[in-house]
Design a protein around this motif. Structure first.
Motif, PDB file in Angstrom:
ATOM      1  N   PRO A  81       7.731  12.663  -5.263  1.00 18.69           N
ATOM      2  CA  PRO A  81       6.664  12.738  -4.258  1.00 18.69           C
ATOM      3  C   PRO A  81       7.142  13.459  -2.997  1.00 18.69           C
TER       4      PRO A  81
ATOM      5  N   TYR B 140       1.391  12.814 -12.346  1.00 18.70           N
ATOM      6  CA  TYR B 140       0.369  13.832 -12.592  1.00 18.70           C
ATOM      7  C   TYR B 140       0.088  13.907 -14.090  1.00 18.70           C
TER       8      TYR B 140
ATOM      9  N   LEU C 259       2.346   1.644  -3.470  1.00 17.52           N
ATOM     10  CA  LEU C 259       1.303   2.107  -4.384  1.00 17.52           C
ATOM     11  C   LEU C 259       1.010   3.588  -4.177  1.00 17.52           C
ATOM     12  N   TYR C 260       0.985   4.025  -2.920  1.00 24.20           N
ATOM     13  CA  TYR C 260       0.769   5.434  -2.621  1.00 24.20           C
ATOM     14  C   TYR C 260       1.899   6.287  -3.178  1.00 24.20           C
ATOM     15  N   LEU C 261       3.137   5.839  -3.050  1.00 27.98           N
ATOM     16  CA  LEU C 261       4.277   6.586  -3.588  1.00 27.98           C
ATOM     17  C   LEU C 261       4.211   6.689  -5.105  1.00 27.98           C
TER      18      LEU C 261
ATOM     19  N   ALA D 166       0.835  -1.206   0.000  1.00 24.59           N
ATOM     20  CA  ALA D 166       0.000   0.000   0.000  1.00 24.59           C
ATOM     21  C   ALA D 166       0.866   1.251   0.000  1.00 24.59           C
ATOM     22  N   LEU D 167       1.962   1.244   0.763  1.00 29.12           N
ATOM     23  CA  LEU D 167       2.871   2.387   0.790  1.00 29.12           C
ATOM     24  C   LEU D 167       3.534   2.588  -0.569  1.00 29.12           C
TER      25      LEU D 167
ATOM     26  N   PHE E 173       1.451   6.580  -7.007  1.00 26.58           N
ATOM     27  CA  PHE E 173       0.369   7.485  -7.404  1.00 26.58           C
ATOM     28  C   PHE E 173       0.643   8.935  -7.019  1.00 26.58           C
ATOM     29  N   SER E 174       1.426   9.183  -5.990  1.00 21.73           N
ATOM     30  CA  SER E 174       1.729  10.565  -5.628  1.00 21.73           C
ATOM     31  C   SER E 174       2.853  11.145  -6.476  1.00 21.73           C
ATOM     32  N   SER E 175       3.517  10.322  -7.275  1.00 20.89           N
ATOM     33  CA  SER E 175       4.576  10.837  -8.137  1.00 20.89           C
ATOM     34  C   SER E 175       4.122  11.009  -9.584  1.00 20.89           C
TER      35      SER E 175
END
Length: 130
Positions: free
Chosen positions: A55, A25, A17-19, A14-15, A21-23
């Protein structure tokens, strides 16, 4: 013991995946973006597509390249013969250079506030002379 490793693996996934998606745009057609790294402008992106950023370090400010509409509220103007007239001024503007826009105003709301005052005073002055 097996459930702990499973939970740890899920948390790490999950971490990660979050990294990811936060990188990422997206710049659409009719938009341009300014990438700001730790408060300093780094890059102006004007080509549409999927882009990458660092990110938590980079921030992306997306602005439109299309004409934007500004409609200040209706106001009363006093003509030269002391008659009152209700006026609805409007203006259209475009952000050409996102770097200069960011340095001067930062947000479209700040631009609208500044331009509304300018349009309002210009309309009053023009109607006062008529």
């Amino acid at each position: 013991m097996r459930t702990r490793t499973l939970v740890a693996a899920l948390v790490l996934a999950a971490l990660a995946l979050y990294l990811v998606f936060s990188s990422i745009y997206v710049i659409n057609e009719g938009e341009q973006a300014l990438v700001v790294r730790l408060g300093a402008p780094v890059d102006v992106v004007d080509r549409p597509g999927l882009k990458l950023k660092a990110p938590f370090i980079d921030q992306v400010y997306v602005t439109s390249t299309r004409s934007l509409l500004l409609e200040p509220p209706v106001e009363q103007a006093i003509m030269g013969d002391q008659k009152r007239l209700e006026v609805q001024p409007y203006a259209r503007y475009r952000i050409v250079d996102p770097l200069r826009f960011y340095q001067a105003l930062r947000t479209p709301e700040a631009a609208n506030a500044q331009l509304a005052q300018f349009v309002s005073s210009s309309a009053r002055r023009a109607l006062g002379q008529a």
